[in-house]
Design an enzyme around this catalytic site. Structure first.
Site, PDB file in Angstrom:
ATOM      1  N   TYR A  73       0.858  -1.180   0.000  1.00 54.94           N
ATOM      2  CA  TYR A  73       0.000   0.000   0.000  1.00 54.94           C
ATOM      3  C   TYR A  73       0.893   1.229   0.000  1.00 54.94           C
ATOM      4  O   TYR A  73       1.846   1.307   0.775  1.00 54.94           O
ATOM      5  CB  TYR A  73      -0.890  -0.001   1.247  1.00 54.94           C
ATOM      6  CG  TYR A  73      -1.791   1.210   1.379  1.00 54.94           C
ATOM      7  CD1 TYR A  73      -2.854   1.419   0.506  1.00 54.94           C
ATOM      8  CD2 TYR A  73      -1.571   2.152   2.384  1.00 54.94           C
ATOM      9  CE1 TYR A  73      -3.686   2.516   0.634  1.00 54.94           C
ATOM     10  CE2 TYR A  73      -2.404   3.268   2.521  1.00 54.94           C
ATOM     11  CZ  TYR A  73      -3.459   3.448   1.644  1.00 54.94           C
ATOM     12  OH  TYR A  73      -4.273   4.541   1.782  1.00 54.94           O
ATOM     13  N   ASP A 168       9.338   2.670  -0.175  1.00 48.22           N
ATOM     14  CA  ASP A 168       8.300   3.348   0.593  1.00 48.22           C
ATOM     15  C   ASP A 168       8.480   2.944   2.052  1.00 48.22           C
ATOM     16  O   ASP A 168       8.109   1.852   2.461  1.00 48.22           O
ATOM     17  CB  ASP A 168       6.914   2.951   0.073  1.00 48.22           C
ATOM     18  CG  ASP A 168       5.805   3.705   0.810  1.00 48.22           C
ATOM     19  OD1 ASP A 168       6.099   4.356   1.828  1.00 48.22           O
ATOM     20  OD2 ASP A 168       4.647   3.637   0.353  1.00 48.22           O
ATOM     21  N   LYS A 196       4.376   9.137   8.969  1.00 46.43           N
ATOM     22  CA  LYS A 196       4.055   8.642  10.315  1.00 46.43           C
ATOM     23  C   LYS A 196       5.035   9.148  11.393  1.00 46.43           C
ATOM     24  O   LYS A 196       4.837  10.208  11.959  1.00 46.43           O
ATOM     25  CB  LYS A 196       3.970   7.117  10.322  1.00 46.43           C
ATOM     26  CG  LYS A 196       2.913   6.572   9.321  1.00 46.43           C
ATOM     27  CD  LYS A 196       2.684   5.084   9.507  1.00 46.43           C
ATOM     28  CE  LYS A 196       1.974   4.436   8.339  1.00 46.43           C
ATOM     29  NZ  LYS A 196       0.531   4.557   8.345  1.00 46.43           N
TER      30      LYS A 196
HETATM   31  N1  PMP Z   1       2.902   4.125   2.282  1.00 43.97           N
HETATM   32  C1  PMP Z   1       2.856   3.189   3.249  1.00 43.97           C
HETATM   33  C2  PMP Z   1       3.850   2.073   3.225  1.00 43.97           C
HETATM   34  C3  PMP Z   1       1.903   3.277   4.267  1.00 43.97           C
HETATM   35  O1  PMP Z   1       1.867   2.328   5.216  1.00 43.97           O
HETATM   36  C4  PMP Z   1       0.982   4.363   4.251  1.00 43.97           C
HETATM   37  C5  PMP Z   1      -0.055   4.513   5.338  1.00 43.97           C
HETATM   38  N2  PMP Z   1      -0.505   3.370   5.926  1.00 43.97           N
HETATM   39  C6  PMP Z   1       1.079   5.309   3.232  1.00 43.97           C
HETATM   40  C7  PMP Z   1       2.057   5.163   2.267  1.00 43.97           C
HETATM   41  C8  PMP Z   1       0.134   6.481   3.164  1.00 43.97           C
HETATM   42  O2  PMP Z   1       0.400   7.374   4.195  1.00 43.97           O
HETATM   43  P1  PMP Z   1      -0.745   8.413   4.665  1.00 43.97           P
HETATM   44  O3  PMP Z   1      -1.817   7.598   5.308  1.00 43.97           O
HETATM   45  O4  PMP Z   1      -0.020   9.320   5.626  1.00 43.97           O
HETATM   46  O5  PMP Z   1      -1.201   9.130   3.451  1.00 43.97           O
END
Ligand code: PMP
Length: 357
Positions: A73, A168, A196
């Site tokens: 994701y 990511d 985060k």
């Molecule tokens: N990339 C990864 C690996 C994530 O785990 C997340 C959020 N769970 C995101 C991108 C998206 O981040 P946000 O919810 O702050 O938009």
């Protein structure tokens, strides 16, 4: 410490509309910790970070296609809401309504840990492949570790065809080690996305890489990206205080606490003759029911979701609130004391006994 830093920042003003010194402090901290990042740009969410990194990769290579992995994701970026993990997978929405075919036509998907499939896909699209994007340790289909050869293969294939490798690390950044998942791996990406933890609990994202790549971003370069509240002083203060408190000792402590939890659950699975496996990476873990191991999204989806649902409610009844989906990671934090881990293990014991009846 984080709340004190936020209080102090708030007393100086919430937002200035220009870069602030706290933004520079946090940038230096990020660059100092992650060797592949020479320059970093702050944004407001992980989604924005990924969206911007993908734009930069396309601009730098002059190519269109992005290869992602099923079950990973990367936020709700339209072009990446294809076979996405996390909530999209939990709700059975692999491809969200509202995402047009046009926006995903340059998105390629391969299976996590399948080097052969990646090799074939890269070979087929080599001339037009801008980047491979991957969660270096997957957390959005539950915790799935990369096989030893997987990330080195991605590095080799991208190097060979002139595409970029994007890690990511929105989830793993500063969680798995003081320099993220890449601090534990031999492979260096071209671009990294963060989120985060670097906001200490406030909205944040960031992307970074070599100065050569990052200097292509406006205003130095032509790749447009901007955000009114990006790098705001309150978030920057929270992130800076968080990182300063994340010492090597903390990571060691988190690893020990999480390993104790993971091996305790593993023992109880066997005691109660429940089929399943605990997969752990640092302070992240997932209990998958009905399988001995999970290496990709197909295997994660084949786990016993009904058993997880029963287990979730049995745990909730015992006052332990787990992630509501079996495809999510559990995160152990510094607030989880030995006593909390003992309490959790006692609840796991009772819940597994109840669910296996
Ligand atoms: N990339 C990864 C690996 C994530 O785990 C997340 C959020 N769970 C995101 C991108 C998206 O981040 P946000 O919810 O702050 O938009």
């Amino acid at each position: 410490a984080v709340i004190a830093a936020v209080d102090e920042a708030i007393s100086q003003g919430l937002s200035f509309g220009v870069p602030c010194s706290l933004e520079v402090d946090l940038a230096k901290e990020v660059v100092g910790r992650i060797p592949s990042i020479e320059m970093v740009r702050f944004v407001n969410s992980g989604t924005e970070a990924v969206m911007s990194a993908v734009r930069l990769a396309r601009a730098a290579t002059g190519r269109d296609k992005i290869l992602k992995f099923a079950g990973c994701y990367h936020g709700h970026v339209d072009s990446l809401l294809v076979k996405a993990g996390s909530g999209a997978a939990t709700l059975g929405l692999p491809d969200s309504p509202g995402v047009t075919r046009g926006t995903t036509q340059d998105t390629l998907v391969a299976a996590f840990n399948d080097v052969g499939e990646v090799e074939r896909t890269v070979a087929k699209h080599c001339d037009n492949l801008a980047a491979i994007i991957v969660e270096p340790v997957a957390g959005n289909m539950g915790v799935v570790q990369p096989d030893e050869a997987f990330l080195p293969a991605l590095r080799e294939f991208t190097n060979q065809c002139g595409a970029l490798l994007i890690f990511d690390e929105v989830m793993t950044g500063f969680r798995l080690s003081r320099s993220g998942a890449q601090g534990l791996l031999a492979v260096k990406p071209d671009l990294t996305t963060l989120g985060k933890i670097i906001g200490g609990g406030l909205p944040v994202g960031a992307y970074g890489g070599s100065a050569e790549l990052m200097n292509r971003v406006a205003p130095q370069g032509a790749v447009y990206q901007a955000g009114t509240l990006s790098g705001n002083p309150v978030t920057m203060a929270a992130g800076f205080a968080t990182l300063q408190n994340l010492t090597d000792e903390i990571y060691e402590h988190l690893q020990c606490t999480t390993s104790r939890l993971a091996s305790g659950i593993d023992t109880m699975l066997r005691t109660h003759r429940v089929s399943g496996v605990v997969q752990q990476a640092g302070s992240m873990l997932t209990l998958f029911f009905g399988r001995d191991s999970v290496r990709n999204f197909e295997e994660a989806k084949a786990c016993d979701a009904a058993m997880y649902a029963r287990f979730f409610h049995a745990m909730l009844k015992r006052s332990i609130h787990l992630p509501p989906s079996g495809l999510e990671a559990w995160f152990v934090s510094t607030c989880h004391s030995e006593a909390v881990i003992d309490e959790t293990l006692a609840a796991v014991d009772g819940s597994l006994q109840e669910c296996s009846r």
